[in-house]
Design a protein around this motif. Structure first.
Motif, short mmCIF file in Angstrom:
data_model
loop_
_atom_site.label_atom_id
_atom_site.label_comp_id
_atom_site.label_asym_id
_atom_site.label_seq_id
_atom_site.Cartn_x
_atom_site.Cartn_y
_atom_site.Cartn_z
N SER A 150 -11.29 15.81 -37.21
CA SER A 150 -10.11 16.36 -36.55
C SER A 150 -10.11 16.12 -35.04
N VAL A 151 -11.17 15.51 -34.53
CA VAL A 151 -11.33 15.33 -33.08
C VAL A 151 -10.88 13.93 -32.68
N ARG A 152 -9.98 13.87 -31.71
CA ARG A 152 -9.55 12.56 -31.18
C ARG A 152 -10.70 11.94 -30.39
N PHE A 153 -10.75 10.62 -30.40
CA PHE A 153 -11.84 9.93 -29.68
C PHE A 153 -11.86 10.28 -28.20
N THR A 154 -10.70 10.46 -27.59
CA THR A 154 -10.68 10.82 -26.16
C THR A 154 -11.33 12.18 -25.93
N ASP A 155 -11.07 13.12 -26.84
CA ASP A 155 -11.69 14.43 -26.72
C ASP A 155 -13.18 14.37 -27.03
N MET A 156 -13.54 13.59 -28.05
CA MET A 156 -14.94 13.46 -28.42
C MET A 156 -15.73 12.82 -27.26
N HIS A 157 -15.14 11.86 -26.59
CA HIS A 157 -15.78 11.22 -25.44
C HIS A 157 -16.14 12.27 -24.40
N LYS A 158 -15.21 13.18 -24.11
CA LYS A 158 -15.46 14.25 -23.13
C LYS A 158 -16.55 15.19 -23.62
N MET A 159 -16.53 15.48 -24.92
CA MET A 159 -17.54 16.37 -25.49
C MET A 159 -18.94 15.74 -25.35
N ILE A 160 -19.02 14.46 -25.62
CA ILE A 160 -20.31 13.75 -25.56
C ILE A 160 -20.83 13.68 -24.14
N PHE A 215 -27.25 13.99 -21.82
CA PHE A 215 -26.57 12.71 -22.01
C PHE A 215 -26.60 11.93 -20.70
N THR A 216 -27.14 10.71 -20.77
CA THR A 216 -27.30 9.90 -19.55
C THR A 216 -26.53 8.58 -19.61
N GLY A 217 -25.73 8.39 -20.66
CA GLY A 217 -24.99 7.14 -20.79
C GLY A 217 -23.89 7.02 -19.77
N ASP A 218 -23.54 5.80 -19.47
CA ASP A 218 -22.43 5.50 -18.55
C ASP A 218 -21.13 5.76 -19.30
N ALA A 219 -20.32 6.68 -18.81
CA ALA A 219 -19.07 7.07 -19.48
C ALA A 219 -18.16 5.88 -19.74
N ALA A 220 -18.23 4.85 -18.91
CA ALA A 220 -17.37 3.68 -19.06
C ALA A 220 -17.87 2.70 -20.11
N LYS A 221 -19.05 2.91 -20.64
CA LYS A 221 -19.64 1.93 -21.56
C LYS A 221 -19.47 2.28 -23.03
N SER A 222 -18.61 3.24 -23.35
CA SER A 222 -18.35 3.53 -24.76
C SER A 222 -17.22 2.64 -25.24
N ASN A 223 -17.11 2.54 -26.56
CA ASN A 223 -15.98 1.82 -27.15
C ASN A 223 -15.68 2.43 -28.51
N GLU A 224 -14.65 1.94 -29.16
CA GLU A 224 -14.23 2.52 -30.44
C GLU A 224 -15.34 2.45 -31.49
N GLY A 225 -16.06 1.34 -31.54
CA GLY A 225 -17.14 1.20 -32.51
C GLY A 225 -18.25 2.22 -32.31
N ILE A 226 -18.61 2.44 -31.07
CA ILE A 226 -19.64 3.43 -30.74
C ILE A 226 -19.16 4.82 -31.12
N GLU A 284 -16.90 5.65 -33.32
CA GLU A 284 -16.83 5.76 -34.78
C GLU A 284 -18.21 6.05 -35.37
N ALA A 285 -19.23 5.36 -34.87
CA ALA A 285 -20.59 5.59 -35.36
C ALA A 285 -21.05 7.02 -35.06
N ILE A 286 -20.72 7.50 -33.90
CA ILE A 286 -21.07 8.88 -33.53
C ILE A 286 -20.31 9.87 -34.41
N GLN A 287 -19.04 9.60 -34.63
CA GLN A 287 -18.23 10.49 -35.47
C GLN A 287 -18.81 10.57 -36.88
N MET A 288 -19.25 9.44 -37.43
CA MET A 288 -19.83 9.43 -38.78
C MET A 288 -21.18 10.17 -38.81
#
Length: 71
Positions: free
Chosen positions: A28-38, A44-55, A57-61
């Motif tokens: 039920s979570v949109r990717f834009t919202d999930m990005h903010k949650m993550i 969490f030390t990842g670069d916020a700009a380095k995510s993509n739809e594939g990443i 989707e893998a996190i959502q699963m």
């Protein structure tokens, strides 16, 4: 100092999201919202700009698996 993880750690992120948002259905979570949650997760030390739809989707699963296991 909390455990550190980044975008490549989909399983860890899924676990962290399930712990922080136990009543939220990951589908039920949109990717834009999930990005903010993550990016708001402690450790969490990842670069916020380095995510993509594939990443995301893998996190959502990974999160969905944790969510279903908790039910």
């Amino acid at each position: 100092m909390p455990f550190e993880f980044g975008w490549e750690d989909a399983e860890e992120i899924g676990i962290q999201l399930q712990e922080k948002f136990p009543d939220t259905d990951p589908l039920s979570v949109r990717f834009t919202d999930m990005h903010k949650m993550i990016t708001g997760l402690p450790g969490f030390t990842g670069d916020a700009a380095k995510s993509n739809e594939g990443i995301l989707e893998a996190i959502q699963m990974a999160w969905l698996e944790e969510y279903n296991d908790a039910k």
